[in-house]
Scaffold this active site. Structure first.
Site, PDB file in Angstrom:
ATOM      1  N   THR A  80       3.183  -1.849  -3.783  1.00  0.00           N
ATOM      2  CA  THR A  80       3.504  -1.345  -2.740  1.00  0.00           C
ATOM      3  C   THR A  80       4.329  -1.960  -1.550  1.00  0.00           C
ATOM      4  O   THR A  80       4.444  -2.159  -0.601  1.00  0.00           O
ATOM      5  CB  THR A  80       2.260  -0.996  -2.329  1.00  0.00           C
ATOM      6  OG1 THR A  80       0.996  -2.034  -1.796  1.00  0.00           O
ATOM      7  CG2 THR A  80       1.394   0.087  -2.787  1.00  0.00           C
ATOM      8  N   GLN A  81       4.050  -3.518  -1.863  1.00  0.00           N
ATOM      9  CA  GLN A  81       4.621  -4.230  -0.676  1.00  0.00           C
ATOM     10  C   GLN A  81       5.404  -5.646  -1.454  1.00  0.00           C
ATOM     11  O   GLN A  81       5.014  -5.744  -2.141  1.00  0.00           O
ATOM     12  CB  GLN A  81       3.732  -4.563   0.155  1.00  0.00           C
ATOM     13  CG  GLN A  81       3.573  -6.133   1.420  1.00  0.00           C
ATOM     14  CD  GLN A  81       2.836  -6.276   2.180  1.00  0.00           C
ATOM     15  OE1 GLN A  81       2.987  -7.701   1.489  1.00  0.00           O
ATOM     16  NE2 GLN A  81       2.712  -6.034   3.284  1.00  0.00           N
ATOM     17  N   THR A  99       3.413  -8.364  -3.045  1.00  0.00           N
ATOM     18  CA  THR A  99       2.954  -8.854  -1.895  1.00  0.00           C
ATOM     19  C   THR A  99       1.617  -8.262  -2.095  1.00  0.00           C
ATOM     20  O   THR A  99       0.794  -8.431  -1.320  1.00  0.00           O
ATOM     21  CB  THR A  99       2.646 -10.069  -0.723  1.00  0.00           C
ATOM     22  OG1 THR A  99       4.205  -8.842   0.121  1.00  0.00           O
ATOM     23  CG2 THR A  99       4.120 -11.277  -1.002  1.00  0.00           C
ATOM     24  N   SER A 100       1.436  -6.879  -2.093  1.00  0.00           N
ATOM     25  CA  SER A 100       0.311  -5.787  -2.665  1.00  0.00           C
ATOM     26  C   SER A 100       1.136  -4.901  -3.243  1.00  0.00           C
ATOM     27  O   SER A 100       2.203  -4.455  -4.054  1.00  0.00           O
ATOM     28  CB  SER A 100       0.255  -5.372  -0.573  1.00  0.00           C
ATOM     29  OG  SER A 100      -1.007  -4.944  -1.224  1.00  0.00           O
ATOM     30  N   SER A 101       0.065  -4.323  -4.379  1.00  0.00           N
ATOM     31  CA  SER A 101      -0.079  -3.137  -4.806  1.00  0.00           C
ATOM     32  C   SER A 101      -1.053  -2.472  -5.065  1.00  0.00           C
ATOM     33  O   SER A 101      -2.435  -3.233  -4.944  1.00  0.00           O
ATOM     34  CB  SER A 101       0.305  -4.078  -6.135  1.00  0.00           C
ATOM     35  OG  SER A 101      -0.342  -5.081  -7.222  1.00  0.00           O
TER      36      SER A 101
END
Length: 384
Positions: A80-81, A99-101
């Site tokens: 997501t990021q 850096t995000s999931s």
């Protein structure tokens, strides 16, 4: 059209069938928590570009609602990021590092089951991320028993909105999860669960977990090797436990990510033959053992061989095929391959067990070691 509720039940069925989920309470949570709320309107899908991995945004508005929901409820991780840029804000494909999931649901449940969580327990979750696992915890334990902390302020705010939209109101904190979270009412948790990897166990996690409580996290590092461990806190402030053997990996906590490194040049260094095939570093446990032996080294693939570069000293080791065997070149103050070769040999002498035979001890004065078999077996000290 297949409804979201039907897709959630199908996801729960598949997660149970593959052995990831055995506790009916977690099944009820997976069947109830709407994952689509936590993915928002876009995520990244991995592809391959001219310069390596490229992340292409997939937008809800570009798909039929049925197709979107099928993707949402696929048992997969959706990034997501990337390098701080959300999929919603991306103008096109990006090169970079996730850096995000939203972690695949079966892995979420495997981590929750590894933690051995029971009804009525108070949980500190380190790494709110999208908020999906936080909501799953709330469904099982009740929102008053869940505290979740997120390092990234933008992610924390977005996760809070989505958790509230799903109907849950736990304690949500923005800050460094490596410091844990102490509130005025109560400072000890029954379980601490990290949805990010760490290189070492923070002292604060032990202080904030009750005697007999557990810390469940993924031990990671700069070779991108992982091992999931569950530690029980003792009265003297030490902690000990065993690795689960689960093949679970998470992104490293941001303060534990490796510092920037300049480009790599293969220095000829000192060359010798090696009895250890570098292919062992592709094995899940083999790479983990190598990482224990050289914890400040990064692992790279370079034109059919492997290379290790020590982030702290610039020392390097790289291998090349030599007839039926291998030659290793080492340069710098640290003999990285000597360290790795010694560890791999000790692991093989112990029967090359998988990670379920590994354990970890954190002493009262916070010396941390990972060992094979028992605490007096082959052991490696983690960086301070």
């Amino acid at each position: 059209m297949t409804t979201a509720a039907e897709l959630r039940r199908a996801l729960a069925d598949s997660t149970t069938a593959d052995g990831s989920m055995t506790d009916p309470a977690w099944r009820a949570a997976i069947e109830t928590v709407p994952r689509e709320v936590f993915l928002g309107d876009a995520f990244f899908r991995m592809n391959h570009g001219e310069r390596g991995t490229v992340w292409e945004p997939v937008r809800r508005t570009d798909l039929d609602e049925a197709d979107w929901l099928r993707l949402v409820y696929t048992n997969d991780t959706w990034v997501t990021q990337v390098d701080g840029v959300s999929a919603t804000d991306a103008s096109g494909p990006l090169y970079g590092t996730p850096t995000s999931s939203s972690t695949l649901p079966s892995l979420v449940v495997r981590m929750l089951e590894a933690a051995g969580i029971r009804d009525g327990e108070r949980i500190l979750e380190v790494g709110t991320g999208t908020g999906y696992s936080t909501a799953v915890l709330c469904h099982r334990l009740g929102e008053k028993n869940v505290v979740s902390i997120e390092y990234d302020p933008a992610l924390a705010a977005l996760a809070a909105d989505r958790i509230h939209a799903a109907g849950y109101h736990p304690v949500l904190v923005t800050g460094d999860g490596l410091d844990g979270y102490e509130d005025e009412a109560e400072t000890e948790y029954d379980r601490l669960l990290a949805t990010c990897a760490v290189r070492t166990i923070p002292r604060s996690w032990i202080w904030q977990t009750r005697i007999g409580g557990t810390i469940t996290c993924t031990l990671g590092g700069w070779m991108e090797a992982h091992g999931t461990v569950s530690l029980t806190v003792a009265e003297d402030g030490s902690a000990e436990g065993r690795f689960t053997g689960e093949t679970i990996s998470y992104m490293l906590a941001r303060p534990h990510q490796r510092p920037p490194r300049s480009g790599f040049y293969r220095h000829p260094g000192q060359a010798r033959t090696t009895a250890v095939d570098p292919g062992v570093l592709q094995d899940w446990t083999g790479r983990f053992v190598a990482q224990l032996a050289a914890p400040s080294a990064e692992l790279m693939g370079v034109r059919g061989s492997v290379a290790l570069v020590d982030v702290a000293t610039g020392s390097q080791a790289w291998t090349e095929a030599d007839g039926d065997g291998w030659t290793v070149h080492q340069h710098g103050p640290l003999k990285l391959w000597d360290q790795v070769e010694g560890a791999i040999t000790a692991w093989r002498d112990a029967g090359a067990p998988d990670q379920s035979r590994f354990g970890m001890t954190v002493t009262a004065d916070h010396i941390q070691t990972v060992w094979i078999g028992s605490s007096d077996g082959p052991a490696w000290r983690l960086p301070a």
